[in-house]
Scaffold this active site. Structure first.
Site, PDB file in Angstrom:
ATOM      1  N   PRO A 167      11.553 -83.260  89.405  1.00  0.00           N
ATOM      2  CA  PRO A 167      10.252 -83.645  89.163  1.00  0.00           C
ATOM      3  C   PRO A 167      10.156 -85.001  89.704  1.00  0.00           C
ATOM      4  O   PRO A 167      11.098 -85.749  89.589  1.00  0.00           O
ATOM      5  CB  PRO A 167      10.025 -83.670  87.708  1.00  0.00           C
ATOM      6  CG  PRO A 167      10.914 -82.628  87.267  1.00  0.00           C
ATOM      7  CD  PRO A 167      12.161 -82.666  88.033  1.00  0.00           C
ATOM      8  N   GLU A 168       8.987 -85.437  90.252  1.00  0.00           N
ATOM      9  CA  GLU A 168       8.679 -86.593  91.105  1.00  0.00           C
ATOM     10  C   GLU A 168       7.878 -87.456  90.055  1.00  0.00           C
ATOM     11  O   GLU A 168       7.320 -87.131  89.123  1.00  0.00           O
ATOM     12  CB  GLU A 168       8.197 -86.522  92.236  1.00  0.00           C
ATOM     13  CG  GLU A 168       9.091 -85.518  93.193  1.00  0.00           C
ATOM     14  CD  GLU A 168       9.055 -85.866  94.605  1.00  0.00           C
ATOM     15  OE1 GLU A 168       8.676 -86.822  95.136  1.00  0.00           O
ATOM     16  OE2 GLU A 168       9.790 -84.979  95.452  1.00  0.00           O
ATOM     17  N   LYS A 190      10.383 -92.166  87.279  1.00  0.00           N
ATOM     18  CA  LYS A 190      10.713 -90.758  86.652  1.00  0.00           C
ATOM     19  C   LYS A 190      10.897 -90.697  85.170  1.00  0.00           C
ATOM     20  O   LYS A 190      11.696 -89.574  84.679  1.00  0.00           O
ATOM     21  CB  LYS A 190      11.626 -89.998  87.711  1.00  0.00           C
ATOM     22  CG  LYS A 190      11.241 -90.011  89.047  1.00  0.00           C
ATOM     23  CD  LYS A 190      12.451 -89.522  90.033  1.00  0.00           C
ATOM     24  CE  LYS A 190      12.255 -89.371  91.373  1.00  0.00           C
ATOM     25  NZ  LYS A 190      13.270 -88.771  92.256  1.00  0.00           N
TER      26      LYS A 190
END
Length: 258
Positions: A2-3, A51
């Site tokens: 996930p960014e 993040k």
């Protein structure tokens, strides 16, 4: 992985559902914090930092990182979970909602006054109130010999970019991922990175092409062997990283990127 925009959206959801409420349940399913109980404490807010997720509860912060497979999901009280219970690493509930962190890559609790121990090393956050374009450019410029893709992925330079954004950013800027930082217009690259991730922070489907139709949301990322949308040349893939132990797959067009 996930960014930054995904983590930003998860933090906003968690803040909307838990922020301002008292925890009625705190179940942290990692050995180091299994006996930590913050129930009865007020959830002040949930924020993202690159993040990383920071959930400020009472005088403590629950710090989590999604890594590759992690995610937080929010359910109504008593609602069945849509992922297996054995994947749950954290269960936090109020009278109106329950948040479950599945397969979190990192989960820890620390005093809020010591948050810097967890995230103080990060560069300016592309989606945060501390965003500073000049500082991001300065940090990148300190690594003139590094491949630009490696430098952009280094969260100590700027926080929030992952493989997809870096692949797409390199394509749009017409530069090979291996181009040395010293040969890159850093100001324009950083400005584009900011515009790109801000454009996606409220979208359900991430797109760097402006299209949201399936299969049309990216230029090169994960499109190995497929024709470049600009010139028709087959997209290629390489592995790139700061060391042999930290290689990541990177996609690019060998004609459009130099």
């Amino acid at each position: 992985m996930p960014e930054g925009d995904t983590v930003y959206q998860q933090a906003r959801l968690l803040n909307d559902m838990l922020g301002g409420h008292i925890l009625t349940r705190c179940d942290l399913r990692v050995p180091a914090f299994a006996t930590t109980d913050l129930s009865g404490m007020l959830v002040h807010e949930v924020v993202s930092r690159g993040k990383h997720l920071l959930m400020r509860v009472g005088d403590s912060t629950i710090h989590s990182h999604l890594k590759m497979e992690g995610e937080w999901r929010v359910y109504a009280p008593g609602e069945p979970w849509r992922r297996p219970a054995f994947q749950a690493r954290a269960v936090l509930a109020t009278e109106t909602a329950q948040a479950v962190g599945f397969e979190l890559g990192l989960l820890e609790v620390l005093p809020t006054t010591r948050e810097a121990d967890a995230v103080g090393h990060l560069g300016p956050d592309l989606l945060g109130p501390d965003w500073d374009e000049r500082e991001a450019v300065r940090r990148l410029a300190e690594h003139p010999d590094a491949p630009i893709a490696v430098a952009l992925l280094d969260q100590r330079n700027l926080a929030g970019l992952g493989n997809e954004y870096v692949d797409e950013l390199c394509f749009v800027r017409g530069m090979l991922p291996t181009r040395p930082v010293r040969d890159v217009d850093l100001a324009k690259t950083v400005a584009l990175a900011h515009r790109m991730i801000v454009a996606n922070r409220d979208r359900r489907i991430r797109s760097t092409t402006g299209e949201t139709r399936r299969g049309r949301t990216s230029y090169v990322h994960r499109r190995e062997g497929m024709p470049c949308r600009r010139c028709g040349t087959h997209v290629e893939r390489m592995r790139l990283g700061p060391s042999e132990l930290e290689l990541r797959e990177t996609w690019y067009c060998p004609r459009c990127q130099t």
